[in-house]
Design a protein around this motif. Structure first.
Motif, mmCIF file in Angstrom:
data_model
loop_
_atom_site.group_PDB
_atom_site.id
_atom_site.type_symbol
_atom_site.label_atom_id
_atom_site.label_comp_id
_atom_site.label_asym_id
_atom_site.label_seq_id
_atom_site.Cartn_x
_atom_site.Cartn_y
_atom_site.Cartn_z
ATOM 1 N N CYS A 42 -22.896 -10.674 -30.559
ATOM 2 C CA CYS A 42 -22.404 -10.751 -31.941
ATOM 3 C C CYS A 42 -20.889 -10.923 -32.064
ATOM 4 O O CYS A 42 -20.415 -11.468 -33.059
ATOM 5 C CB CYS A 42 -22.869 -9.514 -32.708
ATOM 6 S SG CYS A 42 -24.672 -9.444 -32.875
ATOM 7 N N LEU A 86 -23.243 -15.101 -32.059
ATOM 8 C CA LEU A 86 -23.833 -15.152 -33.397
ATOM 9 C C LEU A 86 -22.925 -15.929 -34.354
ATOM 10 O O LEU A 86 -21.764 -15.569 -34.549
ATOM 11 C CB LEU A 86 -24.042 -13.734 -33.929
ATOM 12 C CG LEU A 86 -24.750 -13.640 -35.289
ATOM 13 C CD1 LEU A 86 -26.166 -14.194 -35.221
ATOM 14 C CD2 LEU A 86 -24.767 -12.192 -35.788
ATOM 15 N N PHE A 109 -17.108 -7.491 -37.555
ATOM 16 C CA PHE A 109 -18.567 -7.470 -37.655
ATOM 17 C C PHE A 109 -19.056 -6.285 -38.482
ATOM 18 O O PHE A 109 -20.054 -6.379 -39.194
ATOM 19 C CB PHE A 109 -19.148 -7.440 -36.239
ATOM 20 C CG PHE A 109 -20.634 -7.685 -36.177
ATOM 21 C CD1 PHE A 109 -21.227 -8.739 -36.867
ATOM 22 C CD2 PHE A 109 -21.448 -6.874 -35.401
ATOM 23 C CE1 PHE A 109 -22.599 -8.966 -36.793
ATOM 24 C CE2 PHE A 109 -22.821 -7.087 -35.314
ATOM 25 C CZ PHE A 109 -23.393 -8.129 -36.017
ATOM 26 N N ALA A 117 -25.539 -12.202 -41.785
ATOM 27 C CA ALA A 117 -25.546 -12.251 -40.309
ATOM 28 C C ALA A 117 -26.985 -12.348 -39.797
ATOM 29 O O ALA A 117 -27.272 -13.083 -38.835
ATOM 30 C CB ALA A 117 -24.851 -11.023 -39.743
ATOM 31 N N THR A 150 -25.159 -4.380 -34.885
ATOM 32 C CA THR A 150 -26.057 -5.241 -34.102
ATOM 33 C C THR A 150 -27.504 -4.803 -34.313
ATOM 34 O O THR A 150 -28.403 -5.634 -34.520
ATOM 35 C CB THR A 150 -25.686 -5.178 -32.600
ATOM 36 O OG1 THR A 150 -24.382 -5.732 -32.436
ATOM 37 C CG2 THR A 150 -26.681 -5.942 -31.742
#
Ligand SMILES: [Zn+2]
Length: 288
Positions: A42, A86, A109, A117, A150
């Motif tokens: 990610c 990602l 993130f 996402a 995640t």
């Protein structure tokens, strides 16, 4: 169009290095057996602390670029060809450890919209059609914001993909049985003076440690121990490897597990601990 391998494994991780530490042996095994192994990472981990003094000048985007090269080398060691960031490299920034100001960076993130996402990850799921997904538990294994995020994104993406036609039959979280961790740390205490490390971490520093009875699958990676150690070594900015131990930037020794453990959280559990993440799947049935 080339035919897709019958068995397809997708792993979703937060930073380059997490895949090799948690699943290196599993990835090497399935790649060697001809399964399609897909890794989605990610972030580039550009807020990670760098271990080798000669590389400490690398920060931010330069470190992210370097870590992508490390990831590429690690995947070479494991025989994994399909690895992706990602949304593409740099789409999501490393959030840093929990509680620091970097957590508030809108580009990180941790601040990402989970649905947005997850939609990016769902595209990968619909393309690859994995039978098995591996990610972290709801605490991200140990509370790092990128690992927690995640988990959320991976679980949400599985839902989105299911609604669009591909329901992943089996979902696992990374685990370590408490008895295995305790035994390994007891051994480490006796062997520490023979390692390059001066202090040891503790059982609770290991992500994903749970009561033994929650562990439903165990992948013996003995045949892939060398490949796993080599993949971890490829992440030289992050990991100091001295098998059967390693240390992160905190310099605390911890066990390098060549057997990797999982908890099945979606799908049908077997009566006994599985030794194959694809166990119980009917060939052909999940091929549609
Ligand atoms: Zn990480």
């Amino acid at each position: 169009m080339t035919e897709s391998p019958a068995r397809r494994l997708l792993l979703v991780h937060a930073h380059p290095d997490d895949e090799s530490i948690n699943n290196g042996a599993t990835m090497a095994r399935y790649a060697a057996e001809g399964a399609r192994v897909t890794l989605v990472t990610c972030t580039l981990g550009e807020r990670g602390e760098v271990i080798p003094p000669e590389l400490r000048h690398l920060t931010g985007a330069a470190l992210g670029e370097h870590r992508l090269a490390e990831l590429t080398a690690a995947m070479g060691e494991l025989g994994v060809e399909d690895f992706r960031l990602l949304g593409g490299p740099g789409r999501y920034g490393d959030s840093g450890m929990m509680g620091i100001a970097d957590n508030d960076d809108p580009a990180c993130f941790w601040q990402a919209d989970v649905d947005e996402a997850a939609a990016l990850l769902a595209e990968v799921i619909l393309e690859v059609r994995p039978q098995v997904l591996v990610t972290y538990d709801e605490n991200g294994g140990y509370g790092h914001p990128d690992h927690i995020q995640t988990h959320r994104v991976a679980m949400r993406a599985a839902e989105l993909a299911a609604a669009q036609g591909w329901e992943i039959p089996k979902v696992y979280w990374n685990r370590v049985p408490r008895s295995v961790a305790e035994e390994a740390f007891a051994r480490l205490a006796g062997e520490l003076s023979g390692t390059p490390f001066s202090k040891a971490a503790a059982v609770d520093d290991v992500p994903g440690v749970v009561a033994d009875d929650r562990v439903t699958a165990e992948i013996d990676g003995t045949a892939y121990a060398v490949a796993k150690a080599a993949a971890m070594r490829a992440h030289a900015t992050q990991i100091d490897v001295a098998p059967p131990y390693f240390a992160l930037s905190n310099e605390l020794a911890q066990p390098l597990f060549t057997t990797e453990y999982y908890e099945l959280v979606r799908g049908k559990a077997a009566a006994q601990r599985e030794n194959d993440l694809f166990a119980g799947l009917v060939p052909g049935k999940e091929e549609s």
